[in-house]
Design an enzyme around this catalytic site. Structure first.
Site, PDB file in Angstrom:
ATOM      1  N   SER A 124       0.832  -1.204   0.000  1.00 52.66           N
ATOM      2  CA  SER A 124       0.000   0.000   0.000  1.00 52.66           C
ATOM      3  C   SER A 124       0.866   1.254   0.000  1.00 52.66           C
ATOM      4  CB  SER A 124      -0.837  -0.022   1.281  1.00 52.66           C
ATOM      5  OG  SER A 124      -1.381   1.237   1.543  1.00 52.66           O
ATOM      6  N   TYR A 148      -1.742  -1.023  10.911  1.00 53.87           N
ATOM      7  CA  TYR A 148      -2.031  -1.620   9.597  1.00 53.87           C
ATOM      8  C   TYR A 148      -0.861  -1.379   8.641  1.00 53.87           C
ATOM      9  CZ  TYR A 148      -3.610  -1.711   4.760  1.00 53.87           C
ATOM     10  OH  TYR A 148      -3.683  -1.933   3.406  1.00 53.87           O
ATOM     11  N   LYS A 152       2.181  -3.919   6.682  1.00 50.88           N
ATOM     12  CA  LYS A 152       2.600  -3.935   5.265  1.00 50.88           C
ATOM     13  C   LYS A 152       4.115  -3.760   5.152  1.00 50.88           C
ATOM     14  CE  LYS A 152      -1.410  -4.471   3.360  1.00 50.88           C
ATOM     15  NZ  LYS A 152      -1.735  -5.794   2.816  1.00 50.88           N
ATOM     16  N   TYR A 176      -0.453  -0.253  -3.817  1.00 51.12           N
ATOM     17  CA  TYR A 176      -1.658   0.353  -4.390  1.00 51.12           C
ATOM     18  C   TYR A 176      -1.858   1.753  -3.836  1.00 51.12           C
ATOM     19  CZ  TYR A 176      -2.991  -4.673  -4.483  1.00 51.12           C
ATOM     20  OH  TYR A 176      -3.041  -6.034  -4.609  1.00 51.12           O
ATOM     21  N   ARG A 230      -5.695  12.647  -3.295  1.00 58.10           N
ATOM     22  CA  ARG A 230      -5.263  11.241  -3.405  1.00 58.10           C
ATOM     23  C   ARG A 230      -5.260  10.825  -4.871  1.00 58.10           C
ATOM     24  NH1 ARG A 230      -4.500  12.487   1.004  1.00 58.10           N
ATOM     25  NH2 ARG A 230      -4.951  11.426   2.970  1.00 58.10           N
ATOM     26  N   GLY A 291      -3.772  11.768  11.529  1.00 58.92           N
ATOM     27  CA  GLY A 291      -2.960  10.814  10.761  1.00 58.92           C
ATOM     28  C   GLY A 291      -3.019  11.020   9.255  1.00 58.92           C
TER      29      GLY A 291
HETATM   30  P1  NAD Z   1     -10.988  -6.838   1.432  1.00 60.03           P
HETATM   31  O1  NAD Z   1     -11.163  -6.794   2.912  1.00 60.03           O
HETATM   32  O2  NAD Z   1     -12.169  -6.539   0.572  1.00 60.03           O
HETATM   33  O3  NAD Z   1     -10.426  -8.285   0.998  1.00 60.03           O
HETATM   34  C1  NAD Z   1      -9.539  -9.011   1.814  1.00 60.03           C
HETATM   35  C2  NAD Z   1     -10.067 -10.447   1.914  1.00 60.03           C
HETATM   36  O4  NAD Z   1      -9.182 -11.216   2.734  1.00 60.03           O
HETATM   37  C3  NAD Z   1     -11.449 -10.550   2.530  1.00 60.03           C
HETATM   38  O5  NAD Z   1     -12.302 -11.282   1.675  1.00 60.03           O
HETATM   39  C4  NAD Z   1     -11.218 -11.268   3.852  1.00 60.03           C
HETATM   40  O6  NAD Z   1     -12.327 -12.087   4.199  1.00 60.03           O
HETATM   41  C5  NAD Z   1      -9.956 -12.074   3.567  1.00 60.03           C
HETATM   42  N1  NAD Z   1      -9.122 -12.408   4.724  1.00 60.03           N
HETATM   43  C6  NAD Z   1      -8.622 -11.552   5.663  1.00 60.03           C
HETATM   44  N2  NAD Z   1      -7.876 -12.242   6.551  1.00 60.03           N
HETATM   45  C7  NAD Z   1      -7.891 -13.547   6.161  1.00 60.03           C
HETATM   46  C8  NAD Z   1      -7.314 -14.741   6.665  1.00 60.03           C
HETATM   47  N3  NAD Z   1      -6.570 -14.752   7.792  1.00 60.03           N
HETATM   48  N4  NAD Z   1      -7.543 -15.905   6.017  1.00 60.03           N
HETATM   49  C9  NAD Z   1      -8.298 -15.935   4.891  1.00 60.03           C
HETATM   50  N5  NAD Z   1      -8.881 -14.840   4.369  1.00 60.03           N
HETATM   51  C10 NAD Z   1      -8.678 -13.650   4.999  1.00 60.03           C
HETATM   52  O7  NAD Z   1      -9.769  -5.881   1.055  1.00 60.03           O
HETATM   53  P2  NAD Z   1      -9.310  -5.311  -0.360  1.00 60.03           P
HETATM   54  O8  NAD Z   1      -9.686  -3.883  -0.436  1.00 60.03           O
HETATM   55  O9  NAD Z   1      -9.713  -6.239  -1.428  1.00 60.03           O
HETATM   56  O10 NAD Z   1      -7.734  -5.358  -0.147  1.00 60.03           O
HETATM   57  C11 NAD Z   1      -6.947  -6.455  -0.587  1.00 60.03           C
HETATM   58  C12 NAD Z   1      -5.517  -6.247  -0.136  1.00 60.03           C
HETATM   59  O11 NAD Z   1      -5.048  -5.008  -0.671  1.00 60.03           O
HETATM   60  C13 NAD Z   1      -5.342  -6.144   1.373  1.00 60.03           C
HETATM   61  O12 NAD Z   1      -4.139  -6.777   1.734  1.00 60.03           O
HETATM   62  C14 NAD Z   1      -5.240  -4.644   1.617  1.00 60.03           C
HETATM   63  O13 NAD Z   1      -4.507  -4.347   2.776  1.00 60.03           O
HETATM   64  C15 NAD Z   1      -4.522  -4.178   0.367  1.00 60.03           C
HETATM   65  N6  NAD Z   1      -4.777  -2.765   0.040  1.00 60.03           N
HETATM   66  C16 NAD Z   1      -6.063  -2.319  -0.084  1.00 60.03           C
HETATM   67  C17 NAD Z   1      -6.293  -0.966  -0.356  1.00 60.03           C
HETATM   68  C18 NAD Z   1      -7.700  -0.432  -0.459  1.00 60.03           C
HETATM   69  O14 NAD Z   1      -7.880   0.786  -0.357  1.00 60.03           O
HETATM   70  N7  NAD Z   1      -8.722  -1.263  -0.680  1.00 60.03           N
HETATM   71  C19 NAD Z   1      -5.211  -0.079  -0.523  1.00 60.03           C
HETATM   72  C20 NAD Z   1      -3.914  -0.580  -0.406  1.00 60.03           C
HETATM   73  C21 NAD Z   1      -3.708  -1.939  -0.129  1.00 60.03           C
HETATM   74  N1  UFG Z   2     -12.088  11.581   3.590  1.00 62.73           N
HETATM   75  C1  UFG Z   2     -13.072  12.470   3.963  1.00 62.73           C
HETATM   76  N2  UFG Z   2     -14.204  11.965   4.516  1.00 62.73           N
HETATM   77  C2  UFG Z   2     -14.412  10.635   4.722  1.00 62.73           C
HETATM   78  C3  UFG Z   2     -13.391   9.741   4.332  1.00 62.73           C
HETATM   79  C4  UFG Z   2     -12.231  10.260   3.791  1.00 62.73           C
HETATM   80  O1  UFG Z   2     -12.930  13.681   3.803  1.00 62.73           O
HETATM   81  O2  UFG Z   2     -15.472  10.243   5.245  1.00 62.73           O
HETATM   82  C5  UFG Z   2     -10.862  12.122   2.944  1.00 62.73           C
HETATM   83  C6  UFG Z   2      -9.576  11.808   3.695  1.00 62.73           C
HETATM   84  O3  UFG Z   2      -9.325  12.813   4.641  1.00 62.73           O
HETATM   85  C7  UFG Z   2      -8.554  11.767   2.545  1.00 62.73           C
HETATM   86  C8  UFG Z   2      -9.370  11.232   1.364  1.00 62.73           C
HETATM   87  O4  UFG Z   2     -10.735  11.468   1.687  1.00 62.73           O
HETATM   88  O5  UFG Z   2      -8.135  13.060   2.242  1.00 62.73           O
HETATM   89  C9  UFG Z   2      -9.176   9.744   1.119  1.00 62.73           C
HETATM   90  O6  UFG Z   2      -9.421   9.035   2.325  1.00 62.73           O
HETATM   91  P1  UFG Z   2      -9.598   7.442   2.357  1.00 62.73           P
HETATM   92  O7  UFG Z   2      -9.922   7.057   3.763  1.00 62.73           O
HETATM   93  O8  UFG Z   2     -10.552   7.002   1.299  1.00 62.73           O
HETATM   94  O9  UFG Z   2      -8.164   6.912   1.908  1.00 62.73           O
HETATM   95  P2  UFG Z   2      -6.725   7.140   2.543  1.00 62.73           P
HETATM   96  O10 UFG Z   2      -5.874   7.765   1.486  1.00 62.73           O
HETATM   97  O11 UFG Z   2      -6.778   7.806   3.854  1.00 62.73           O
HETATM   98  O12 UFG Z   2      -6.254   5.647   2.813  1.00 62.73           O
HETATM   99  C10 UFG Z   2      -6.521   4.573   1.904  1.00 62.73           C
HETATM  100  C11 UFG Z   2      -6.596   3.263   2.686  1.00 62.73           C
HETATM  101  C12 UFG Z   2      -5.263   2.950   3.278  1.00 62.73           C
HETATM  102  C13 UFG Z   2      -4.246   2.914   2.193  1.00 62.73           C
HETATM  103  C14 UFG Z   2      -4.220   4.225   1.431  1.00 62.73           C
HETATM  104  C15 UFG Z   2      -3.254   4.160   0.264  1.00 62.73           C
HETATM  105  O13 UFG Z   2      -7.561   3.356   3.721  1.00 62.73           O
HETATM  106  O14 UFG Z   2      -5.312   1.694   3.887  1.00 62.73           O
HETATM  107  O15 UFG Z   2      -5.526   4.516   0.930  1.00 62.73           O
HETATM  108  O16 UFG Z   2      -3.526   3.054  -0.499  1.00 62.73           O
HETATM  109  F1  UFG Z   2      -3.030   2.711   2.726  1.00 62.73           F
END
Ligand code: NAD
Ligand code: UFG
Length: 332
Positions: A124, A148, A152, A176, A230, A291
């Protein structure tokens, strides 16, 4: 190629499963459904017309995982599974360290035991902490501000050490940026339990009147309109990045940003969403969220050059597809 997708019922994993099946690969999913629903499997099948082998299993259970690896003989693993809520990770850090680290170490030890060499890992942009300049390059200093993010970063370190010990491994770390959007069918999308933490799922809930108002966290950042900036990327573009990573000819340990390279402010996203979907999104400005950083966007030049990665979808597509998914799913 037979590919194990861990966390394949989740948001990014399910879209990637669709693209993998469409490109002719065989897919096996392991998910314990802690943050997803089993009917995602039927939807993947409806879109692709193809079958998936599914195991409802916790990756922390090493003995069960070994049985699956022994039986299935994977060629590659894409490891999405993990817990991902930043706020929750501050409340219950041990749960995050336990789940995210143990599951990854179990995957790695099964890969070692059953001689699976290829791994793609979901990291991430959070590992860049507060970046010194923009756009963010892969070799920027790394730091985190919450458990979290630390999971990573720790996993990236574990992967680096494991690769040093066995350089036959072929590991890709994908960092990502902010995935949004949904599959164009409206069958798959982001469906978080409870009140969303992230911006797009929250906007959608306000647009569909499931929540009264969007709180915009701060309007005094040093950005175009004072709200946070973002790099939003369509989940289907992100999914494509995994296909490219699996097919990459370059071996070794590689790290790529996956973003569009373009920053968008909260207000720009809200306005685009309203305009393209012709729907009102009530919002109010509140204090900054602790944060949060002002701006974050990727340089995706390395992924472009080495993987041939480009983004096809626009911000308009992202807004349209996110809303379409929610409208088509009456249970939301
Ligand atoms: P998500 O929660 O939709 O999918 C994760 C899946 O993993 C879920 O289906 C959950 O049930 C499963 N899971 C969690 N722990 C498990 C375990 N111990 N055993 C088996 N299954 C398990 O999340 P996502 O948005 O699809 O994210 C996928 C990956 O990408 C994650 O590692 C997340 O940290 C990373 N990521 C997500 C974002 C984002 O904004 N969505 C950004 C950066 C990185
Ligand atoms: N925001 C609002 N109101 C809300 C939610 C978010 O104003 O209700 C703002 C935040 O302050 C930020 C932007 O929208 O400026 C994006 O916020 P998100 O919570 O959607 O995303 P972040 O960039 O904070 O974080 C996300 C994931 C992290 C990941 C990161 C980079 O939550 O886990 O993107 O991939 F690490």
């Amino acid at each position: 190629m037979k590919v194990l997708i861990t966390g394949g019922c989740g948001y990014i994993g399910s879209h990637t499963a669709v693209r993998l099946l469409e490109s002719g690969e065989e897919v096996v999913i392991i998910d314990n459904l802690i943050n997803s629903k089993i009917d995602v499997l039927d939807k993947i099948k409806e879109i692709t017309g193809k079958n998936i082998t599914f195991y409802q299993e916790d990756l922390c259970n090493l003995e069960e995982l070994r049985k699956i690896f022994k039986k299935e003989k994977f060629d590659a693993v894409i490891h999405f599974a993990g817990l991902k809520a930043v706020g929750e990770s501050v409340e219950i850090p041990l749960r995050y360290y336990q789940n995210n680290l143990v599951s990854t170490m179990n995957i790695l030890s099964c890969m070692q035991e059953f001689n699976v060499l290829k791994l793609v890992f979901s990291s991430s942009a959070t590992v860049y902490g507060s970046p010194k300049s923009l756009p963010i390059l892969e070799d920027f200093p790394l730091s985190t501000t919450n458990p979290y993010g630390t999971t990573k970063l720790m996993i990236e370190q574990i992967l680096t050490d494991v690769y040093k010990a066995n350089n036959k491994l072929d590991i890709t770390i994908l960092r990502y940026f902010n995935p949004i959007g949904a599959h164009k069918s409206g069958l798959l999308g982001e469906d978080p339990n409870g009140i969303p933490n992230n911006l797009m799922p929250y906007i959608v809930k306000v647009a569909t009147k499931q929540l009264p108002v969007l709180n915009i966290f701060g309007s005094d950042y040093d950005t175009i309109d004072g709200t946070g900036v973002r790099d939003y990327i369509h989940v289907m573009d992100l999914a494509e990045g995994h296909i490219l990573a699996l097919k990459n000819k370059k071996k070794g340990l590689k790290i790529y940003n996956l973003g569009t390279g373009k920053g968008t402010s909260v207000l720009e996203l809200v306005n685009m969403f309203s305009k393209i979907n012709n729907v009102k999104v009530n919002y109010k400005i509140v204090d900054r969220r602790p944060g949060d950083i002002a701006s974050c966007y990727a340089s995706s030049l390395k992924a472009n050059k080495e993987l041939g990665f480009t983004c096809k979808y626009t911000l308009e597509d992202m807004c349209k597809d996110s809303y379409n998914f929610v409208k088509k799913n009456s249970n939301l």
